[in-house]
Design an enzyme around this catalytic site. Structure first.
Site, PDB file in Angstrom:
ATOM      1  N   ASN A  79       0.574  -1.264   0.085  1.00  0.00           N
ATOM      2  CA  ASN A  79       0.006   0.219  -0.190  1.00  0.00           C
ATOM      3  C   ASN A  79       0.800   1.151  -0.077  1.00  0.00           C
ATOM      4  O   ASN A  79       1.722   1.227   1.038  1.00  0.00           O
ATOM      5  CB  ASN A  79      -1.221   0.181   1.345  1.00  0.00           C
ATOM      6  CG  ASN A  79      -1.902   0.651   0.738  1.00  0.00           C
ATOM      7  OD1 ASN A  79      -2.272   1.801   0.029  1.00  0.00           O
ATOM      8  ND2 ASN A  79      -2.649   0.617   1.666  1.00  0.00           N
ATOM      9  N   ARG A 129     -13.637  -6.765  15.271  1.00  0.00           N
ATOM     10  CA  ARG A 129     -12.615  -5.411  15.662  1.00  0.00           C
ATOM     11  C   ARG A 129     -13.154  -3.964  15.646  1.00  0.00           C
ATOM     12  O   ARG A 129     -14.509  -4.022  15.175  1.00  0.00           O
ATOM     13  CB  ARG A 129     -11.699  -5.325  14.716  1.00  0.00           C
ATOM     14  CG  ARG A 129     -11.295  -4.593  15.141  1.00  0.00           C
ATOM     15  CD  ARG A 129      -9.521  -4.011  14.178  1.00  0.00           C
ATOM     16  NE  ARG A 129      -9.969  -2.494  13.193  1.00  0.00           N
ATOM     17  CZ  ARG A 129      -9.504  -1.893  12.408  1.00  0.00           C
ATOM     18  NH1 ARG A 129      -7.820  -2.445  11.613  1.00  0.00           N
ATOM     19  NH2 ARG A 129      -9.674  -0.773  12.048  1.00  0.00           N
ATOM     20  N   TYR A 178      -8.350   6.393  13.969  1.00  0.00           N
ATOM     21  CA  TYR A 178      -7.297   4.978  13.076  1.00  0.00           C
ATOM     22  C   TYR A 178      -8.073   3.965  12.626  1.00  0.00           C
ATOM     23  O   TYR A 178      -9.114   3.765  13.927  1.00  0.00           O
ATOM     24  CB  TYR A 178      -6.102   4.645  12.989  1.00  0.00           C
ATOM     25  CG  TYR A 178      -6.118   3.135  12.282  1.00  0.00           C
ATOM     26  CD1 TYR A 178      -6.118   2.954  11.058  1.00  0.00           C
ATOM     27  CD2 TYR A 178      -6.752   2.096  13.328  1.00  0.00           C
ATOM     28  CE1 TYR A 178      -6.197   1.839  10.350  1.00  0.00           C
ATOM     29  CE2 TYR A 178      -7.180   0.300  12.863  1.00  0.00           C
ATOM     30  CZ  TYR A 178      -6.958   0.291  11.415  1.00  0.00           C
ATOM     31  OH  TYR A 178      -6.735  -0.689  10.641  1.00  0.00           O
ATOM     32  N   ASP A 201      -7.338  -2.685  17.516  1.00  0.00           N
ATOM     33  CA  ASP A 201      -6.375  -2.045  17.096  1.00  0.00           C
ATOM     34  C   ASP A 201      -5.699  -1.092  17.252  1.00  0.00           C
ATOM     35  O   ASP A 201      -6.577   0.096  17.376  1.00  0.00           O
ATOM     36  CB  ASP A 201      -6.385  -2.157  15.103  1.00  0.00           C
ATOM     37  CG  ASP A 201      -5.268  -1.660  14.993  1.00  0.00           C
ATOM     38  OD1 ASP A 201      -4.504  -1.941  15.473  1.00  0.00           O
ATOM     39  OD2 ASP A 201      -4.651  -2.088  13.105  1.00  0.00           O
ATOM     40  N   HIS A 258      -3.243   0.832  17.139  1.00  0.00           N
ATOM     41  CA  HIS A 258      -2.765   1.352  15.070  1.00  0.00           C
ATOM     42  C   HIS A 258      -0.743   1.370  16.212  1.00  0.00           C
ATOM     43  O   HIS A 258      -0.821   2.637  14.992  1.00  0.00           O
ATOM     44  CB  HIS A 258      -3.581   1.862  15.061  1.00  0.00           C
ATOM     45  CG  HIS A 258      -3.056   1.414  13.142  1.00  0.00           C
ATOM     46  ND1 HIS A 258      -2.151   2.743  12.023  1.00  0.00           N
ATOM     47  CD2 HIS A 258      -3.515   0.760  12.192  1.00  0.00           C
ATOM     48  CE1 HIS A 258      -1.995   2.261  11.288  1.00  0.00           C
ATOM     49  NE2 HIS A 258      -3.206   0.603  10.660  1.00  0.00           N
ATOM     50  N   GLU A 279      -4.717  -4.993  19.469  1.00  0.00           N
ATOM     51  CA  GLU A 279      -3.269  -5.239  18.204  1.00  0.00           C
ATOM     52  C   GLU A 279      -2.381  -3.828  17.809  1.00  0.00           C
ATOM     53  O   GLU A 279      -2.608  -2.693  18.535  1.00  0.00           O
ATOM     54  CB  GLU A 279      -4.472  -5.147  16.728  1.00  0.00           C
ATOM     55  CG  GLU A 279      -3.169  -5.384  15.571  1.00  0.00           C
ATOM     56  CD  GLU A 279      -3.831  -5.869  14.287  1.00  0.00           C
ATOM     57  OE1 GLU A 279      -6.146  -5.538  14.742  1.00  0.00           O
ATOM     58  OE2 GLU A 279      -4.160  -4.864  13.238  1.00  0.00           O
ATOM     59  N   GLU A 284       1.280  -7.290  11.901  1.00  0.00           N
ATOM     60  CA  GLU A 284       1.563  -6.769   9.881  1.00  0.00           C
ATOM     61  C   GLU A 284       1.879  -6.445   9.133  1.00  0.00           C
ATOM     62  O   GLU A 284       2.388  -5.857   7.941  1.00  0.00           O
ATOM     63  CB  GLU A 284       0.239  -6.729   9.873  1.00  0.00           C
ATOM     64  CG  GLU A 284       0.035  -4.734  10.814  1.00  0.00           C
ATOM     65  CD  GLU A 284      -1.612  -3.569  10.999  1.00  0.00           C
ATOM     66  OE1 GLU A 284      -2.167  -4.817  10.999  1.00  0.00           O
ATOM     67  OE2 GLU A 284      -1.091  -3.360  10.234  1.00  0.00           O
ATOM     68  N   ARG A 329       0.890 -11.081  13.181  1.00  0.00           N
ATOM     69  CA  ARG A 329       0.092 -10.875  12.258  1.00  0.00           C
ATOM     70  C   ARG A 329       0.379 -10.582  10.666  1.00  0.00           C
ATOM     71  O   ARG A 329      -0.040  -9.949   9.840  1.00  0.00           O
ATOM     72  CB  ARG A 329      -0.153  -9.699  12.197  1.00  0.00           C
ATOM     73  CG  ARG A 329      -1.113 -10.081  13.165  1.00  0.00           C
ATOM     74  CD  ARG A 329      -2.129  -8.598  14.152  1.00  0.00           C
ATOM     75  NE  ARG A 329      -2.573  -7.558  12.552  1.00  0.00           N
ATOM     76  CZ  ARG A 329      -4.048  -7.510  12.469  1.00  0.00           C
ATOM     77  NH1 ARG A 329      -4.129  -8.909  12.429  1.00  0.00           N
ATOM     78  NH2 ARG A 329      -4.116  -6.970  11.635  1.00  0.00           N
ATOM     79  N   GLU A 331      -7.915 -11.789   9.670  1.00  0.00           N
ATOM     80  CA  GLU A 331      -9.159 -10.330  10.111  1.00  0.00           C
ATOM     81  C   GLU A 331      -9.868 -10.417   7.941  1.00  0.00           C
ATOM     82  O   GLU A 331      -8.532 -10.848   7.448  1.00  0.00           O
ATOM     83  CB  GLU A 331      -8.375  -9.250   9.618  1.00  0.00           C
ATOM     84  CG  GLU A 331      -7.917  -8.100   9.171  1.00  0.00           C
ATOM     85  CD  GLU A 331      -7.155  -6.703   9.659  1.00  0.00           C
ATOM     86  OE1 GLU A 331      -6.329  -6.541   8.907  1.00  0.00           O
ATOM     87  OE2 GLU A 331      -8.239  -5.571   9.617  1.00  0.00           O
ATOM     88  N   TRP A 362       1.375   6.710  12.512  1.00  0.00           N
ATOM     89  CA  TRP A 362       0.081   6.615  11.362  1.00  0.00           C
ATOM     90  C   TRP A 362      -0.447   5.398  11.924  1.00  0.00           C
ATOM     91  O   TRP A 362      -0.656   4.201  12.366  1.00  0.00           O
ATOM     92  CB  TRP A 362      -0.079   6.654  10.275  1.00  0.00           C
ATOM     93  CG  TRP A 362      -1.293   6.800  10.085  1.00  0.00           C
ATOM     94  CD1 TRP A 362      -2.429   7.600   9.835  1.00  0.00           C
ATOM     95  CD2 TRP A 362      -2.160   5.407   9.209  1.00  0.00           C
ATOM     96  NE1 TRP A 362      -3.538   7.601   9.182  1.00  0.00           N
ATOM     97  CE2 TRP A 362      -3.988   6.322   8.997  1.00  0.00           C
ATOM     98  CE3 TRP A 362      -1.180   4.676   9.121  1.00  0.00           C
ATOM     99  CZ2 TRP A 362      -4.340   5.339   8.504  1.00  0.00           C
ATOM    100  CZ3 TRP A 362      -3.214   3.429   7.898  1.00  0.00           C
ATOM    101  CH2 TRP A 362      -3.898   3.985   7.824  1.00  0.00           C
TER     102      TRP A 362
HETATM  103  C1  GCO Z   1      -5.451  -3.728  10.002  1.00  0.00           C
HETATM  104  C2  GCO Z   1      -4.868  -2.207   9.384  1.00  0.00           C
HETATM  105  C3  GCO Z   1      -4.553  -1.785   8.375  1.00  0.00           C
HETATM  106  C4  GCO Z   1      -3.619  -0.849   7.600  1.00  0.00           C
HETATM  107  C5  GCO Z   1      -3.012  -1.082   6.589  1.00  0.00           C
HETATM  108  C6  GCO Z   1      -1.979  -0.176   6.031  1.00  0.00           C
HETATM  109  O1  GCO Z   1      -5.607  -3.677  10.800  1.00  0.00           O
HETATM  110  O2  GCO Z   1      -6.059  -3.815   8.769  1.00  0.00           O
HETATM  111  O3  GCO Z   1      -4.303  -1.971  10.677  1.00  0.00           O
HETATM  112  O4  GCO Z   1      -6.092  -1.122   8.022  1.00  0.00           O
HETATM  113  O5  GCO Z   1      -3.429   0.194   8.453  1.00  0.00           O
HETATM  114  O6  GCO Z   1      -3.150  -2.993   5.839  1.00  0.00           O
HETATM  115  O7  GCO Z   1      -2.444   0.113   4.676  1.00  0.00           O
HETATM  116 MG    MG Z   2      -3.665  -3.515  12.367  1.00  0.00          MG
END
Ligand code: GCO
Ligand code: MG
Length: 402
Positions: A38, A148, A160, A210, A212, A236, A262, A283, A339, A402
């Site tokens: 992304n 979630r 977020y 999350d 984030h 998360e 992730e 993840r 997810e 972010w």
């Molecule tokens: C989630 C993630 C995503 C990310 C995104 C960034 O847990 O699904 O945090 O929403 O922000 O994949 O490209």
């Molecule tokens: Mg996430």
């Protein structure tokens, strides 16, 4: 012996950008691999087109493991999201081919079913607590067993995970949008709305959240403690994931389960997290952590330490990754949860055969390979569009995670 004949890098944007690798053998068998990163899509496209495709021509498509080692060790430069996403695309495309040649779905090549279906969690959100509660109720109606929950923090434009229309798509602008963030406001607000969701729906629902990457370890410890009674399935990314050791402090303070990984791309990036049992769920995904071959290596290591899997499955991971994830999840003994955000209708028209959720579960396709067909004609209607994730700034103007 069949050889790799054609390697194509396909870019399309049916609602968001996707990069797909298509490998065709001299026998005319095709395999697909997701190569989407992304906001940095074209870097992976170039890596594949300019540096990987020339090395694959003429190779034996059956040599999945050897090709993985060749691309990883042979590059000299290791790890990192661009490299590992490119290697992943080749790996998944070769597994798809192997399945088609064998006449078996990929999950059968991975040992077959360990369970009946793949438990998924979806994303509920709201601009305020009432809207979040309504959204959770709507997903429950649809049969989701794990949800979630994220609500917009009052006065914080950079919260977020808040969906505005039918789809949540954070990479929505041609240049990064700058959003404001306040950790203090979030820490005061989030435990209260999660409590509201629990109060409304009880404990017969897996509730996830999350963070984030937005908290320091001690802030994350405080958050985890403050929601302990709510028995979250997980919190998360409580703190940025690069510093594996930072999770020890969180761990020492709270029994709220922790999920991370992730943004991590290799077994080395999660080694300490797993072997020191600093997390409960890992993840990493097929697309950003080196494909099916490497992800299984990570998951097998995790199994030794009672860490379960919980792969990333946001909308910026293509339907090819959904299919690959389901193949791994259905067979992996220490699977935890998957997810699943889903995709636009246009995306499903490009990627025909994408697994769909029924009763809160995903099921693998019984077609040979991964079961996904890429429709070039539909894809051509959606050319690449530059799109970036937002950037978060603290109230004093400094950049935040972010
Ligand atoms: C989630 C993630 C995503 C990310 C995104 C960034 O847990 O699904 O945090 O929403 O922000 O994949 O490209
Ligand atoms: Mg996430």
């Amino acid at each position: 012996m069949a050889t790799i004949d054609r390697v194509e890098v396909l870019v399309t944007s049916p609602g968001r950008n996707f990069v797909t690798l298509r490998i065709t053998t001299s026998d005319g068998v095709t395999g697909l691999g997701d190569a989407t990163l992304n906001g940095r899509e074209l870097a992976v496209a170039s890596y594949l087109r300019d540096h990987v495709a020339p090395l694959l021509a003429g190779r034996d498509p059956a040599r999945v493991e050897d090709t993985w080692q060749y691309l990883y060790k042979g590059a000299y430069w290791r790890r990192g999201p661009v490299t590992m996403t490119a290697i992943a695309a080749v790996d998944v495309a070769l597994w798809d081919i192997k399945g088609k040649v064998a006449g078996l779905p990929v999950y059968q090549l991975l040992g077959g079913r360990s369970r009946d279906g793949v438990l998924v969690y979806c994303h509920a959100s709201g601009v305020d607590v009432a809207a979040l509660v309504d959204d959770v109720a709507a997903y429950r109606e649809k049969g989701f067993k794990a949800i979630r929950a994220q609500a917009a923090v009052p006065g914080v434009s950079g919260t977020y995970g808040i969906r505005k229309g039918a789809y949540y798509e954070p990479a929505a602008t041609a240049l990064p949008e700058e959003q404001l963030w306040s950790t203090e406001a979030y820490l005061d607000f989030a435990p209260a709305y999660l409590a509201k969701v629990r109060e409304k729906f009880g404990f017969g629902l897996h509730l996830l959240h999350d963070v984030h990457h937005r908290l320091t370890p001690i802030e994350a410890a405080r958050f985890g403690k403050s929601v302990e009674e709510l028995r979250l399935f997980w919190m998360e990314d409580p703190t940025p994931a690069e510093n594996q050791e930072a999770f020890r402090l969180i761990r020492q303070h709270t029994t709220t389960p922790i999920a991370t990984g992730e943004v991590l791309n290799s077994i080395w990036d999660v080694k300490q997290l797993i072997t020191e049992q600093l997390i409960d769920y890992v993840r990493t995904t097929t697309v950003h952590a080196g494909g099916i071959t490497h992800l299984r290596r990570i998951f097998d290591l995790a199994a030794l330490y009672q860490v379960r899997t919980g792969s990333h499955g946001a909308s910026d991971l293509s339907p090819v990754t959904v299919a690959a994830a389901v193949a791994v999840d259905i067979s992996q003994p220490n699977f935890g949860i998957q997810e699943h955000m889903g995709h636009t209708i246009e995306t499903y028209e490009v990627f025909r055969g994408t697994p769909q959720v029924t009763d809160g579960l995903l099921h693998p396709s019984e077609e040979p390979g991964l079961g996904i067909e890429y429709d070039d004609e539909v894809a051509a209607r959606f050319p690449y569009q530059p799109r970036y994730l937002p950037v978060a700034r603290n109230l004093d103007g400094s950049v935040h995670d972010w």
